[in-house]
Design a protein around this motif. Structure first.
Motif, PDB file in Angstrom:
ATOM      1  N   GLU A 169       0.915  -1.351  -0.055  1.00 56.75           N
ATOM      2  CA  GLU A 169      -0.212  -0.119   0.008  1.00 56.75           C
ATOM      3  C   GLU A 169       0.816   1.178   0.045  1.00 56.75           C
ATOM      4  OE1 GLU A 169      -3.283   2.161  -0.103  1.00 56.75           O
ATOM      5  OE2 GLU A 169      -3.052   0.337  -0.390  1.00 56.75           O
ATOM      6  N   ALA A 170       1.960   1.221   0.948  1.00 57.25           N
ATOM      7  CA  ALA A 170       2.741   2.433   0.895  1.00 57.25           C
ATOM      8  C   ALA A 170       3.594   2.513  -0.491  1.00 57.25           C
ATOM      9  CB  ALA A 170       4.139   2.336   2.015  1.00 57.25           C
ATOM     10  N   ALA A 171       3.840   1.498  -1.108  1.00 62.27           N
ATOM     11  CA  ALA A 171       4.599   1.601  -2.663  1.00 62.27           C
ATOM     12  C   ALA A 171       3.577   2.065  -3.672  1.00 62.27           C
ATOM     13  CB  ALA A 171       5.234   0.182  -2.794  1.00 62.27           C
ATOM     14  N   SER A 172       2.358   1.569  -3.409  1.00 61.91           N
ATOM     15  CA  SER A 172       1.350   2.166  -4.512  1.00 61.91           C
ATOM     16  C   SER A 172       1.126   3.687  -4.402  1.00 61.91           C
ATOM     17  CB  SER A 172       0.114   1.338  -4.269  1.00 61.91           C
ATOM     18  OG  SER A 172      -0.655   1.676  -3.103  1.00 61.91           O
ATOM     19  N   ARG A 173       1.091   4.232  -3.049  1.00 61.46           N
ATOM     20  CA  ARG A 173       1.066   5.288  -2.917  1.00 61.46           C
ATOM     21  C   ARG A 173       1.773   6.408  -3.421  1.00 61.46           C
ATOM     22  NH1 ARG A 173      -3.083   6.660   1.090  1.00 61.46           N
ATOM     23  NH2 ARG A 173      -4.545   4.695   1.036  1.00 61.46           N
ATOM     24  N   PHE A 174       3.310   5.806  -3.766  1.00 61.45           N
ATOM     25  CA  PHE A 174       4.274   6.666  -4.250  1.00 61.45           C
ATOM     26  C   PHE A 174       4.705   6.092  -5.898  1.00 61.45           C
ATOM     27  CE2 PHE A 174       5.226   7.040   0.144  1.00 61.45           C
ATOM     28  CZ  PHE A 174       6.081   8.346   0.252  1.00 61.45           C
ATOM     29  N   GLY A 175       3.714   5.135  -6.347  1.00 65.98           N
ATOM     30  CA  GLY A 175       3.710   4.799  -7.772  1.00 65.98           C
ATOM     31  C   GLY A 175       4.763   4.055  -8.047  1.00 65.98           C
ATOM     32  N   ILE A 176       5.126   3.151  -7.119  1.00 64.35           N
ATOM     33  CA  ILE A 176       6.542   2.339  -7.296  1.00 64.35           C
ATOM     34  C   ILE A 176       6.363   1.072  -7.336  1.00 64.35           C
ATOM     35  CG2 ILE A 176       8.745   1.753  -6.304  1.00 64.35           C
ATOM     36  CD1 ILE A 176       9.044   4.455  -4.792  1.00 64.35           C
ATOM     37  N   PRO A 177       6.727   0.069  -8.219  1.00 67.42           N
ATOM     38  CA  PRO A 177       6.136  -1.337  -8.333  1.00 67.42           C
ATOM     39  C   PRO A 177       6.465  -2.096  -7.042  1.00 67.42           C
ATOM     40  CG  PRO A 177       7.408  -0.459 -10.420  1.00 67.42           C
ATOM     41  CD  PRO A 177       7.631   0.479  -9.364  1.00 67.42           C
ATOM     42  N   PHE A 178       5.814  -3.142  -6.827  1.00 65.24           N
ATOM     43  CA  PHE A 178       6.031  -3.886  -5.602  1.00 65.24           C
ATOM     44  C   PHE A 178       5.952  -5.481  -6.100  1.00 65.24           C
ATOM     45  CE2 PHE A 178       3.262  -6.594  -2.682  1.00 65.24           C
ATOM     46  CZ  PHE A 178       4.131  -6.487  -1.537  1.00 65.24           C
ATOM     47  N   MET A 179       6.896  -6.157  -4.966  1.00 66.18           N
ATOM     48  CA  MET A 179       6.747  -7.565  -5.009  1.00 66.18           C
ATOM     49  C   MET A 179       6.731  -8.023  -3.579  1.00 66.18           C
ATOM     50  SD  MET A 179       9.727  -8.403  -7.919  1.00 66.18           S
ATOM     51  CE  MET A 179       9.335 -10.302  -7.725  1.00 66.18           C
ATOM     52  N   GLU A 180       6.304  -9.147  -3.403  1.00 66.71           N
ATOM     53  CA  GLU A 180       6.345 -10.000  -2.123  1.00 66.71           C
ATOM     54  C   GLU A 180       6.878 -11.210  -2.080  1.00 66.71           C
ATOM     55  OE1 GLU A 180       4.078 -11.055   1.923  1.00 66.71           O
ATOM     56  OE2 GLU A 180       2.673  -9.972   0.184  1.00 66.71           O
ATOM     57  N   ILE A 181       7.964 -11.621  -1.530  1.00 67.73           N
ATOM     58  CA  ILE A 181       8.560 -12.875  -1.444  1.00 67.73           C
ATOM     59  C   ILE A 181       8.545 -13.503  -0.271  1.00 67.73           C
ATOM     60  CG2 ILE A 181      10.868 -14.153  -2.179  1.00 67.73           C
ATOM     61  CD1 ILE A 181      11.517 -11.771  -3.651  1.00 67.73           C
ATOM     62  N   ARG A 182       8.092 -14.811  -0.072  1.00 73.71           N
ATOM     63  CA  ARG A 182       7.805 -15.476   1.264  1.00 73.71           C
ATOM     64  C   ARG A 182       8.483 -16.942   1.021  1.00 73.71           C
ATOM     65  NH1 ARG A 182       6.800 -12.059   5.164  1.00 73.71           N
ATOM     66  NH2 ARG A 182       5.881 -10.351   4.228  1.00 73.71           N
ATOM     67  N   ALA A 183       9.240 -17.229   2.017  1.00 74.55           N
ATOM     68  CA  ALA A 183       9.831 -18.581   2.263  1.00 74.55           C
ATOM     69  C   ALA A 183       8.878 -19.350   3.301  1.00 74.55           C
ATOM     70  CB  ALA A 183      11.258 -18.564   2.778  1.00 74.55           C
ATOM     71  N   ILE A 184       8.384 -20.410   3.091  1.00 69.90           N
ATOM     72  CA  ILE A 184       7.488 -21.118   4.002  1.00 69.90           C
ATOM     73  C   ILE A 184       8.039 -21.929   5.106  1.00 69.90           C
ATOM     74  CG2 ILE A 184       5.488 -22.598   3.962  1.00 69.90           C
ATOM     75  CD1 ILE A 184       4.950 -20.149   2.547  1.00 69.90           C
ATOM     76  N   SER A 185       7.720 -21.563   6.162  1.00 71.87           N
ATOM     77  CA  SER A 185       8.223 -22.123   7.520  1.00 71.87           C
ATOM     78  C   SER A 185       7.367 -23.139   8.259  1.00 71.87           C
ATOM     79  CB  SER A 185       8.418 -21.090   8.523  1.00 71.87           C
ATOM     80  OG  SER A 185       7.444 -20.322   8.879  1.00 71.87           O
ATOM     81  N   ASN A 186       6.014 -23.032   7.965  1.00 69.85           N
ATOM     82  CA  ASN A 186       5.063 -23.975   8.674  1.00 69.85           C
ATOM     83  C   ASN A 186       3.612 -23.794   7.810  1.00 69.85           C
ATOM     84  OD1 ASN A 186       4.933 -20.798   9.534  1.00 69.85           O
ATOM     85  ND2 ASN A 186       2.970 -21.413  10.007  1.00 69.85           N
ATOM     86  N   ALA A 187       2.833 -24.719   8.071  1.00 65.83           N
ATOM     87  CA  ALA A 187       1.656 -24.805   7.363  1.00 65.83           C
ATOM     88  C   ALA A 187       0.472 -23.879   8.248  1.00 65.83           C
ATOM     89  CB  ALA A 187       1.041 -26.219   7.553  1.00 65.83           C
ATOM     90  N   VAL A 188      -0.337 -23.309   7.278  1.00 58.04           N
ATOM     91  CA  VAL A 188      -1.575 -22.319   7.905  1.00 58.04           C
ATOM     92  C   VAL A 188      -2.466 -23.491   8.400  1.00 58.04           C
ATOM     93  CG1 VAL A 188      -3.260 -20.760   7.214  1.00 58.04           C
ATOM     94  CG2 VAL A 188      -1.134 -20.627   6.094  1.00 58.04           C
ATOM     95  N   GLY A 189      -2.846 -23.359   9.786  1.00 55.19           N
ATOM     96  CA  GLY A 189      -3.743 -24.195  10.479  1.00 55.19           C
ATOM     97  C   GLY A 189      -3.622 -24.163  11.796  1.00 55.19           C
ATOM     98  N   PRO A 190      -3.726 -25.329  12.618  1.00 59.64           N
ATOM     99  CA  PRO A 190      -3.578 -25.367  13.972  1.00 59.64           C
ATOM    100  C   PRO A 190      -2.016 -25.050  14.575  1.00 59.64           C
ATOM    101  CG  PRO A 190      -4.717 -27.251  13.277  1.00 59.64           C
ATOM    102  CD  PRO A 190      -4.333 -26.565  11.947  1.00 59.64           C
ATOM    103  N   ARG A 191      -1.987 -24.217  15.460  1.00 59.57           N
ATOM    104  CA  ARG A 191      -0.756 -23.648  15.804  1.00 59.57           C
ATOM    105  C   ARG A 191       0.146 -24.677  16.549  1.00 59.57           C
ATOM    106  NH1 ARG A 191       1.470 -18.477  16.354  1.00 59.57           N
ATOM    107  NH2 ARG A 191       3.119 -18.083  18.050  1.00 59.57           N
TER     108      ARG A 191
END
Length: 218
Positions: A169-191
């Motif tokens: 959202e901050a990047a878009s307010r400045f008109g700058i392209p954005f990417m997100e990169i995530r490395a998976i550490s756990n499964a989404v679900g029971p903690r």
């Protein structure tokens, strides 16, 4: 890309992994933004508004939870879009995002060309990689029920983290392209902290970061 790339992580361990992967690339600046979408948005905006700021791309990077049968532990998710999955209201019919309420949008689309290029580069090197929506939540999922609700709310959801949408959202307010990169550490679900593989995810993040210079050079 002649202008600098700004990479934001939530914590120091993520920053260190990215820096190791960049191998001294002076064209990339890596900053710890803090945990959660508000801290991430504020830190990103401050960096982009700096006197000497000259960034051509903003990247949110770190570890995350992966949705079952989409992103296994140790894999990488490159976001097609960052979604504020809990930004909205409860209604008698269920959750309604701010987009459905008519208050704007809760999604920021990543730079499609760069996301595709990075995904293909990682896959070519043998790193398991998926490109799909990454959810931003203020409260990390801790039950199978919530995981199912989120997967239904955002079809194709690949991962969940806590900062991507704020950075986007901050990047878009400045008109700058954005990417997100995530490395998976756990499964989404029971903690289950005992099942988390943070070290494995950080190693995957480091490996993915070695591809940034080649892929992001335009």
């Amino acid at each position: 890309m002649s202008r600098k790339i700004l990479v934001l992580t939530a914590v120091e361990a993520e920053k260190d992994a990215v820096v190791r992967g960049l191998r001294g690339n002076s064209n990339v600046e890596v900053t710890v933004a803090g945990v959660g979408p508000a801290a991430a948005a504020a830190s990103t905006a401050l960096a982009l508004a700096g006197k000497d700021a000259d960034y051509g791309l903003v990247v949110s990077a770190g570890i995350a939870g992966g949705f079952a049968n989409v992103a296994p532990i140790g894999s990488i998710v490159v976001a097609s879009e960052s979604v504020a999955a809990d930004l909205g209201a409860e209604t008698p019919e269920g959750f309604a995002g701010v987009d459905k309420l008519g208050f704007g949008t809760n999604r920021v689309v990543a730079d499609a060309a760069l996301a595709s290029r990075l995904t293909n580069s990682l896959r070519s090197s043998g790193i398991p990689t998926h490109c799909g929506p990454v959810l931003t939540l203020s409260t990390v999922t801790g039950t199978a029920e919530t995981a199912e609700l989120l997967a239904a709310r955002v079809p194709g959801a690949a991962a969940e983290a806590m900062e991507g949408y704020g950075v986007a959202e901050a990047a878009s307010r400045f008109g700058i392209p954005f990417m997100e990169i995530r490395a998976i550490s756990n499964a989404v679900g029971p903690r289950d902290r005992a099942a988390w593989r943070i070290g494995e995810a950080l190693a995957a993040l480091e490996s993915a970061s070695t591809h940034l210079e080649e892929v992001l050079s335009l």
